[in-house]
Write an enzyme that holds these catalytic residues in place. Structure first.
Site, PDB file in Angstrom:
ATOM      1  N   GLY A 514      13.886  -1.320  93.453  1.00 21.14           N
ATOM      2  CA  GLY A 514      14.118  -0.257  92.481  1.00 21.14           C
ATOM      3  C   GLY A 514      15.597   0.005  92.400  1.00 21.14           C
ATOM      4  O   GLY A 514      16.363  -0.440  93.254  1.00 21.14           O
ATOM      5  N   SER A 515      15.995   0.698  91.352  1.00 19.70           N
ATOM      6  CA  SER A 515      17.403   1.067  91.299  1.00 19.70           C
ATOM      7  C   SER A 515      17.553   2.290  90.428  1.00 19.70           C
ATOM      8  O   SER A 515      16.709   2.593  89.590  1.00 19.70           O
ATOM      9  CB  SER A 515      18.240  -0.078  90.752  1.00 19.70           C
ATOM     10  OG  SER A 515      17.891  -0.308  89.424  1.00 19.70           O
ATOM     11  N   GLY A 516      18.619   2.993  90.645  1.00 20.69           N
ATOM     12  CA  GLY A 516      18.845   4.219  89.889  1.00 20.69           C
ATOM     13  C   GLY A 516      20.285   4.626  90.010  1.00 20.69           C
ATOM     14  O   GLY A 516      21.116   3.850  90.464  1.00 20.69           O
ATOM     15  N   PHE A 518      21.885   6.680  91.971  1.00 18.36           N
ATOM     16  CA  PHE A 518      22.507   6.713  93.281  1.00 18.36           C
ATOM     17  C   PHE A 518      22.856   5.320  93.769  1.00 18.36           C
ATOM     18  O   PHE A 518      23.764   5.134  94.547  1.00 18.36           O
ATOM     19  CB  PHE A 518      21.537   7.289  94.314  1.00 18.36           C
ATOM     20  CG  PHE A 518      21.558   8.772  94.401  1.00 18.36           C
ATOM     21  CD1 PHE A 518      22.715   9.438  94.723  1.00 18.36           C
ATOM     22  CD2 PHE A 518      20.414   9.496  94.169  1.00 18.36           C
ATOM     23  CE1 PHE A 518      22.728  10.813  94.830  1.00 18.36           C
ATOM     24  CE2 PHE A 518      20.416  10.870  94.273  1.00 18.36           C
ATOM     25  CZ  PHE A 518      21.576  11.528  94.599  1.00 18.36           C
ATOM     26  N   VAL A 521      17.465   0.315  95.729  1.00 20.43           N
ATOM     27  CA  VAL A 521      16.488   0.477  96.805  1.00 20.43           C
ATOM     28  C   VAL A 521      15.992  -0.907  97.213  1.00 20.43           C
ATOM     29  O   VAL A 521      15.607  -1.709  96.357  1.00 20.43           O
ATOM     30  CB  VAL A 521      15.286   1.336  96.361  1.00 20.43           C
ATOM     31  CG1 VAL A 521      14.405   1.650  97.550  1.00 20.43           C
ATOM     32  CG2 VAL A 521      15.759   2.611  95.699  1.00 20.43           C
ATOM     33  N   LYS A 535      17.456   2.923 100.723  1.00 27.45           N
ATOM     34  CA  LYS A 535      18.139   3.360  99.511  1.00 27.45           C
ATOM     35  C   LYS A 535      19.630   3.341  99.776  1.00 27.45           C
ATOM     36  O   LYS A 535      20.117   4.010 100.685  1.00 27.45           O
ATOM     37  CB  LYS A 535      17.678   4.778  99.191  1.00 27.45           C
ATOM     38  CG  LYS A 535      17.900   5.199  97.772  1.00 27.45           C
ATOM     39  CD  LYS A 535      17.301   6.579  97.518  1.00 27.45           C
ATOM     40  CE  LYS A 535      15.801   6.659  97.593  1.00 27.45           C
ATOM     41  NZ  LYS A 535      15.140   6.625  96.303  1.00 27.45           N
ATOM     42  N   ASP A 630      13.356  16.611  89.614  1.00 23.12           N
ATOM     43  CA  ASP A 630      13.191  15.323  88.947  1.00 23.12           C
ATOM     44  C   ASP A 630      11.779  14.776  89.132  1.00 23.12           C
ATOM     45  O   ASP A 630      11.596  13.632  89.523  1.00 23.12           O
ATOM     46  CB  ASP A 630      14.242  14.343  89.477  1.00 23.12           C
ATOM     47  CG  ASP A 630      14.453  13.160  88.532  1.00 23.12           C
ATOM     48  OD1 ASP A 630      14.026  13.264  87.361  1.00 23.12           O
ATOM     49  OD2 ASP A 630      15.016  12.153  88.963  1.00 23.12           O
TER      50      ASP A 630
END
Ligand SMILES: *[C@@H]1O[C@H](CO)[C@@H](O)[C@H](O)[C@H]1NC(C)=O
Ligand SMILES: *[C@@H]1O[C@H](CO)[C@@H](O)[C@H](O)[C@H]1NC(C)=O
Ligand SMILES: *[C@@H]1O[C@H](CO)[C@@H](O)[C@H](O)[C@H]1NC(C)=O
Ligand SMILES: *[C@@H]1O[C@H](CO)[C@@H](O)[C@H](O)[C@H]1NC(C)=O
Ligand SMILES: *[C@@H]1O[C@H](CO)[C@@H](O)[C@H](O)[C@H]1NC(C)=O
Ligand SMILES: *[C@@H]1O[C@H](CO)[C@@H](O)[C@H](O)[C@H]1NC(C)=O
Ligand SMILES: *[C@@H]1O[C@H](CO)[C@@H](O)[C@H](O)[C@H]1NC(C)=O
Ligand SMILES: *[C@@H]1O[C@H](CO)[C@@H](O)[C@H](O)[C@H]1NC(C)=O
Ligand SMILES: *[C@@H]1O[C@H](CO)[C@@H](O)[C@H](O)[C@H]1NC(C)=O
Length: 865
Positions: A514-516, A518, A521, A535, A630
């Site tokens: 995953g990624s976002g 911040f 992951v 993370k 969130d």
């Protein structure tokens, strides 16, 4: 109007028949000007029509040697552009305007600067009301503009194109090109010192990242500084307070500053870097900068002293050493003689600007190895060694200032490379005591033993760090061990992992799950076989380890069956890693909207209940109330047997304290964002309740709340065909509004996921829909709290009745959604749709492969999944 004699002094000078006349707006070829000629007007020969700007042959700071052709903002007497910055002239040097352009010559007529060849003859030179000096042809076409060649400032209305750059001046009175530069890349605004990055706009807490499209230019208007893409889409913005005149300038000190002029004074609104100690050369070579947020002070680290009152920077106290000269890549040989190479320690407590941008050169090495690495490369001028991780950071290419930061530098031991004995090969480094060499006997010892002595010696010098006994041991050259004790005595801090351990666990961060905003992951496996999600937080605001640890301690102490457990963390340099338990079924969005098997109703209900319980615990079950901010399907994770856990709670606090109101406003994911985010009203736990309600509707329907029915991949046709005002002819559905309408008509069965066919009872759907509608009331106080939601779902509390007066806003959102979608369809420009709908739905109409701007932006500010 628009004629001569703008200043009383002009009358005076005419009477004396000495000074020239200041023109307004235009001058025409065969015009010449020198400072002497226009001395009465401080060299000014041309003003813009309303007198906001003037052009002058000017000597900043009233010094008498360097005169420049400048455009000056009159009210503040600020130079916004200069022509011959690197070739100043004297007060009798002249500027000529001919039909070939502008030429600047010294007093003997030798040309110093000129405009490039122009395609057709110049008819006039004009100074516009925005401050642009323009050469025009006979039909008023622009042939050349000063706006296209900015020196160190841009003003309102000026467009600064991508790939353009400019440099600071050497000082306020010497406008020649300095060492700091600003460059606009296709994704960000960068500041560099001699080519070394020291600041990026995107990492500033005041910068709101709106899109990941390509930047095409930068501009300032009355309300903000913008990096804009094609078609004027905003990529990054910094909100400014409202003012009529803004300039953005790279000061000679290396600060990028956006300031407004009003009431006879400049007001700084935005400064980068906000911590001025992060300016690479603020305190000169090896100077140590302290307290960059208030009034920074410069001093010298131990073993160094300042050169002279007139010069900034520090040199070795012991005159038998001199700083290692800057590496010349064409000339390595003389720098690699090991016998004259040594290191002086500066002790603990220092960071270097470069460590934020380039990671360690090597990790998990011992101090000797780190030093040997540095000795082997002439571009290494010193190093910082992190004892706990064995990370080796270089001070590379140029020796800038040190940042005195007890927290960040807490674990960093610094060394500066020096030459032993006076070295003729190094110009510019003055050595006032080079005749003394008391330590010369030690010179030829192996350098590590030598350092040992220096380090031991320095123990006597260090006054401020005595409190920490373990500092002392560093001098004894111990190898770093992976079991370094926790740096802070913060109770409840979860396990601290070694960076290397996590590198191994994740197989060098191989499996991205995953990624976002911040960071990314990764999946990993700990030595105890536990599978974890790691993370990697990269976009942290300016924040010390201690604050970080405080937050981590809070998150780490929250234990609830419906909340993802934090197993530990790693804080190394500026990198922060969080280690969470791994949830093997992924996030709710994939299961709910993906192509896998259909979620049965009971499973959906359990997910809803588990999420509600987790949130209820966050809001009232633990010591400190935590608002998630969130809640969305991406943050609801599932494990075997549909165990439900909420992730990323508490992380919003890690974003750093300096959030602008805009920043705050945009947080969260907009499709799930409560209206109060947009109206700037108080954010409370009821904000999470709203997002939960929106998620609940998606659980019921099995699809996104915002759907373009033309998007084939995510939509199956509804069997009923009873779409009313919530859908338009173009096949749009704003599900919350549809749910409201069906609720009004009592047709709950219409709302359930059609893939469930008839495997769900009407009253079960009614229950979730009514709870959801109560949760999305526009008025926060009308929303139930999460404990009541749990009670309603469990059947212990009677179901609430949705209040129409607080749900009518859904009709408005629905209409906005439909309209925006139609426009978007016409333009065939998805981004317009996704961006323009304010809060109605912009986020999650996308599958993960289609990234919308708002998706990215909300991710960037709200954190990763
Ligand atoms: C400028 O001077 C040149 C040469 O002295 C002359 O040929 C030209 O006509 C002049 N131009 C104007 C606009 O006076
Ligand atoms: C110049 O000033 C006049 C009168 O104040 C104003 O109407 C006009 O808009 C100004 N022009 C510019 C270019 O600012
Ligand atoms: C050029 O602009 C000036 C002032 O704006 C105007 O007076 C002049 O007529 C224009 N000339 C042409 C050829 O358009
Ligand atoms: C400033 O520019 C931005 C981006 O182009 C735009 O959205 C905004 O409305 C402008 N503000 C003003 C006051 O012109
Ligand atoms: C700008 O918009 C036009 C249509 O309005 C579109 O064709 C073009 O691709 C857009 N350009 C960019 C860079 O987004
Ligand atoms: C400092 O500068 C002043 C004036 O420039 C000069 O007179 C003085 O000698 C300088 N002092 C040192 C120590 O270089
Ligand atoms: C590097 O060396 C070359 C050739 O020896 C010389 O021309 C150049 O000026 C040097 N550069 C610096 C920064 O010392
Ligand atoms: C440091 O590590 C190197 C190998 O990386 C090893 O050869 C050397 O003995 C170590 N030095 C000390 C002082 O342990
Ligand atoms: C550095 O590491 C050694 C070995 O693990 C340890 O004994 C020492 O206390 C550490 N020093 C500091 C200042 O952390």
């Amino acid at each position: 109007m628009g004629f001569l004699f703008l200043f009383p002094t002009a009358f005076l000078s005419c009477a004396l028949l000495v000074s020239g006349i200041t023109y307004s707006e235009f001058v025409h070829p065969n015009f010449t000007a020198s400072n002497l000629q226009y001395a009465e007007n401080s060299g000014s020969f041309l003003t813009s029509r309303n007198g906001t700007f003037k052009a002058a042959i000017f000597n900043p700071g009233a010094q008498q040697t360097n005169f420049y052709l400048c455009v000056i903002h009159v009210a503040s007497n600020t130079i916004i552009w200069s022509a011959n910055r690197d070739d100043p002239i004297s007060n009798s040097g002249e500027m000529y305007l001919t039909s070939e352009g502008i030429t600047i010559s010294d007093e003997s007529g030798n040309p110093k600067w000129s405009t490039p060849a122009i395609p057709s003859p110049a008819y006039a030179m004009m100074l516009s009301e925005m401050g642009n000096l323009v050469l025009l042809d006979r039909s008023n076409n622009s042939l050349w503009e000063s706006f296209q060649h900015p020196t160190d400032t841009i003003v309102m209305g000026q467009l600064f194109p991508v790939k353009a750059s400019f440099s600071s001046a050497v000082s306020p009175t010497d406008l020649s090109t300095g060492d700091y530069s600003l460059t606009l890349s296709s994704s960000d605004l960068h500041l560099q010192w001699r080519g070394l990055l020291y600041w990026k706009l995107s990492m500033d807490t005041k910068a709101y990242i709106n899109s990941n499209s390509m930047v095409e230019y930068m501009a300032i208007n009355r309300t903000g500084l913008y990096l804009l893409g094609g078609n004027g889409t905003v990529i990054i913005q910094v909100a400014l307070s409202l003012s009529d005149f803004w300039i953005a300038t790279l000061e000679s000190s290396g600060r990028f500053i956006v300031k407004s002029f009003s009431a006879d004074d400049w007001m700084d609104d935005f400064v980068g870097p906000s911590d001025s100690c992060r300016i690479p050369f603020l305190c000169g070579t090896v100077g140590s900068c302290r307290d960059g947020s208030a009034s920074n002070t410069c001093s010298c680290p131990s073993n160094f002293h300042s050169v002279s009152p007139n010069r900034t920077g520090c040199v070795p106290t012991d005159g038998s050493y001199s700083l290692y000269p800057t590496c010349n890549s064409t000339d390595h040989s003389t720098h690699l003689i090991p016998s004259v190479l040594s290191y002086l320690t500066i002790g603990y407590g220092y960071d270097y600007f470069g460590s934020q941008f380039s990671g360690p050169v090597r990790s998990r090495v011992n101090l000797t190895a780190c030093q040997d690495l540095c000795s082997g490369d002439c571009s290494c001028l010193g190093f910082l060694y992190e004892n706990s991780s064995g990370d080796c950071y270089w001070i590379k290419s140029y020796l800038g200032s040190l940042i005195s930061d007890i927290q960040r530098g807490e674990d960093l031991l610094g060394y500066i490379k020096v030459l032993v004995g006076s070295s003729p090969a190094k110009p510019g480094v003055k050595n006032d005591q080079s005749t003394k060499f008391p330590l010369s006997a030690l010179v030829l010892l192996p350098s590590s033993a030598f350092i040992l002595l220096i380090v031991l010696g320095s123990l006597w010098w260090r006054r401020q760090r005595i409190s920490r006994d373990r500092d002392m041991k560093a001098g004894q050259y111990n190898l770093p061990s992976p079991e370094e004790p926790d740096a802070f005595q913060i109770p409840g801090l979860p396990k601290r992992f070694d960076y290397k351990e996590l590198e191994v666990a994740t197989d060098h961060f191989r499996t991205l799950i995953g990624s976002g905003g911040f960071g990314a992951v990764y999946k990993g496996t700990l030595p105890d076989k536990a599978v974890v999600a790691v993370k990697k937080i990269t976009n942290l605001g300016i924040q010390g380890k201690k604050e970080f640890c405080t937050e981590i301690a809070i998150i780490g102490n929250i234990h609830h069956i419906n909340l993802v457990k934090l197993r530990g963390f790693c804080a190394r340099g500026s990198t922060r890693l969080l280690v969470f338990e791994y949830m093997n079924r992924g996030s709710l969005d994939r299961i709910l909207f993906g192509n896998g098997p259909v979620l049965e109703w009971q499973e959906r209900f359990n997910i809803a209940l588990g999420t509600a319980r987790g949130l209820a615990y966050l809001h009232s079950g633990c010591e400190q109330k935590i608002i998630h901010c969130d809640i969305k399907p991406e943050n609801i994770l599932l494990h075997d047997h549909f165990q439900v856990k909420i992730s990323d709670f508490g992380l919003s606090k890690l974003l750093g304290p300096e959030q602008s109101s805009l920043f705050t406003t945009m947080r969260g994911t907009r499709g799930y964002l409560a209206p109060e985010w947009l109206t700037n009203s108080a954010i409370s736990e009821k904000t999470d309740v709203y997002s939960f309600g929106m998620v609940l509707l998606e659980i019921v329907s099995g699809r996104k709340n915002c759907l373009l029915r033309t998007q084939s991949h995510s939509l199956e046709e509804d069997s009923s065909g009873t779409r009313s005002s919530s859908s338009s002819g173009s096949g749009l559905l704003y599900f919350p509004l549809f749910a409201l309408e069906m609720h009004e008509q009592g047709k709950y069965a219409e709302l359930a996921d059609p893939r469930l066919e008839n495997r769900v009872k009407r009253q079960d759907v009614e229950k979730l829909v009514r709870v959801a509608l109560c949760c999305v009331h526009e008025e926060p106080s009308l929303r139930p709290n999460m404990a009541i939601v749990v009670g309603m779902l469990e059947g212990k509390i009677p179901l609430g009745h949705p209040r129409m007066e607080s749900l009518n806003f859904l009709r408005f959102y629905g209409r906005r959604f439909t309209e925006a979608s139609v426009i978007a369809e016409q333009e065939n420009e998805e981004n317009v749709l996704l961006y323009s709908q304010a809060n109605a739905c912009p986020t999650s109409t996308t599958s993960s492969s289609r990234k919308s701007m708002s998706y990215i932006s909300s991710q960037q500010v709200s954190g990763p999944r």
